[in-house]
Design a protein around this motif. Structure first.
Motif, PDB file in Angstrom:
ATOM      1  N   ILE A 123       8.701  -5.410 -72.647  1.00 56.77           N
ATOM      2  CA  ILE A 123       8.320  -4.219 -71.807  1.00 56.77           C
ATOM      3  C   ILE A 123       7.088  -4.548 -71.285  1.00 56.77           C
ATOM      4  CG2 ILE A 123       7.028  -1.862 -72.674  1.00 56.77           C
ATOM      5  CD1 ILE A 123       9.322  -1.287 -74.735  1.00 56.77           C
ATOM      6  N   ALA A 124       6.407  -5.158 -71.698  1.00 54.78           N
ATOM      7  CA  ALA A 124       4.311  -5.292 -70.744  1.00 54.78           C
ATOM      8  C   ALA A 124       4.812  -6.358 -69.590  1.00 54.78           C
ATOM      9  CB  ALA A 124       3.816  -6.118 -71.944  1.00 54.78           C
TER      10      ALA A 124
ATOM     11  N   LYS B  90       1.099   7.916 -58.861  1.00 52.50           N
ATOM     12  CA  LYS B  90       2.149   8.707 -58.703  1.00 52.50           C
ATOM     13  C   LYS B  90       3.451   8.662 -57.956  1.00 52.50           C
ATOM     14  CE  LYS B  90      -1.968  11.455 -56.266  1.00 52.50           C
ATOM     15  NZ  LYS B  90      -1.630  11.536 -54.931  1.00 52.50           N
ATOM     16  N   ASP B  91       3.898   7.431 -58.022  1.00 55.09           N
ATOM     17  CA  ASP B  91       5.048   6.679 -57.725  1.00 55.09           C
ATOM     18  C   ASP B  91       5.899   5.524 -58.462  1.00 55.09           C
ATOM     19  OD1 ASP B  91       4.632   8.429 -55.282  1.00 55.09           O
ATOM     20  OD2 ASP B  91       4.008   6.511 -54.100  1.00 55.09           O
ATOM     21  N   ILE B  92       4.918   4.202 -59.475  1.00 49.09           N
ATOM     22  CA  ILE B  92       5.938   3.941 -60.304  1.00 49.09           C
ATOM     23  C   ILE B  92       5.323   4.238 -61.489  1.00 49.09           C
ATOM     24  CG2 ILE B  92       5.632   1.251 -60.409  1.00 49.09           C
ATOM     25  CD1 ILE B  92       4.713   0.915 -57.378  1.00 49.09           C
ATOM     26  N   GLN B  93       4.650   4.772 -61.820  1.00 48.26           N
ATOM     27  CA  GLN B  93       4.136   4.277 -63.887  1.00 48.26           C
ATOM     28  C   GLN B  93       5.147   6.009 -64.113  1.00 48.26           C
ATOM     29  OE1 GLN B  93       0.154   4.660 -64.010  1.00 48.26           O
ATOM     30  NE2 GLN B  93       1.014   4.921 -66.437  1.00 48.26           N
ATOM     31  N   PRO B  94       5.482   6.871 -62.882  1.00 51.11           N
ATOM     32  CA  PRO B  94       6.078   8.292 -63.917  1.00 51.11           C
ATOM     33  C   PRO B  94       7.755   7.460 -63.584  1.00 51.11           C
ATOM     34  CG  PRO B  94       4.468   9.163 -62.272  1.00 51.11           C
ATOM     35  CD  PRO B  94       4.586   7.901 -62.227  1.00 51.11           C
ATOM     36  N   LYS B  95       7.820   6.853 -62.854  1.00 53.21           N
ATOM     37  CA  LYS B  95       9.039   6.011 -63.245  1.00 53.21           C
ATOM     38  C   LYS B  95       9.596   4.808 -64.547  1.00 53.21           C
ATOM     39  CE  LYS B  95      10.451   6.518 -58.660  1.00 53.21           C
ATOM     40  NZ  LYS B  95       9.725   5.782 -56.952  1.00 53.21           N
ATOM     41  N   TYR B  96       8.498   4.341 -64.605  1.00 49.75           N
ATOM     42  CA  TYR B  96       8.464   3.192 -65.313  1.00 49.75           C
ATOM     43  C   TYR B  96       8.242   4.238 -66.654  1.00 49.75           C
ATOM     44  CZ  TYR B  96       7.290  -0.335 -68.088  1.00 49.75           C
ATOM     45  OH  TYR B  96       7.700  -1.784 -69.284  1.00 49.75           O
TER      46      TYR B  96
END
Length: 131
Positions: free
Chosen positions: A99-100, A30-36
């Motif tokens: 990136i990984a 919910k928080d980190i992946q969308p920003k990344y």
């Protein structure tokens, strides 16, 4: 880039409880992946990204002699599974590795920096040259 998820019941997940592991997974999604994902899009390298259903929804499929599908599964005993993927368009594998590595640093349980392993593979547009 393939994101492997470590199940909450695996020996090497650093959580006090399964609830902690689920909360961390929820925070990551919910928080980190969308920003990344936004960072990758802003950099112009993100082609596609998707999360995948949990392993308890997976089936192996093969054809019967008559061509009809035969399914097998579910296999919940697996300690690792493919949770999702990113497809990025970069000039070389070193850029994909960077990136990984950035994605690998997503916070781990107990708020420590993570080092979650990510598998990097090239999307093939044809057979390998050595075939």
């Amino acid at each position: 880039l393939q994101l492997f998820n470590l199940r909450a019941d695996a020996d090497f997940v650093l959580c006090d409880s399964e609830v902690d592991a689920l909360l961390m997974e929820s925070r990551l999604i919910k928080d980190i992946q969308p920003k990344y994902n936004k960072e990758l899009k802003d950099e112009g390298v993100l082609v596609s990204t998707e999360g995948l259903a949990w392993p308890d929804q997976a089936k192996l499929v093969k054809a019967a002699p008559n061509g009809e599908p035969i399914t097998d599964g579910v296999f919940p005993e697996s300690k690792e599974f493919l949770a999702g993927y990113w497809i990025v368009d970069v000039e070389n594998e070193e850029e994909a590795f960077k990136i990984a590595a950035r994605a690998s640093l997503a916070p781990a349980p107990k708020g420590t920096p993570g080092t979650m392993p990510l598998e990097v593979r090239q999307v093939m547009s044809g057979p390998p040259e050595d075939l």
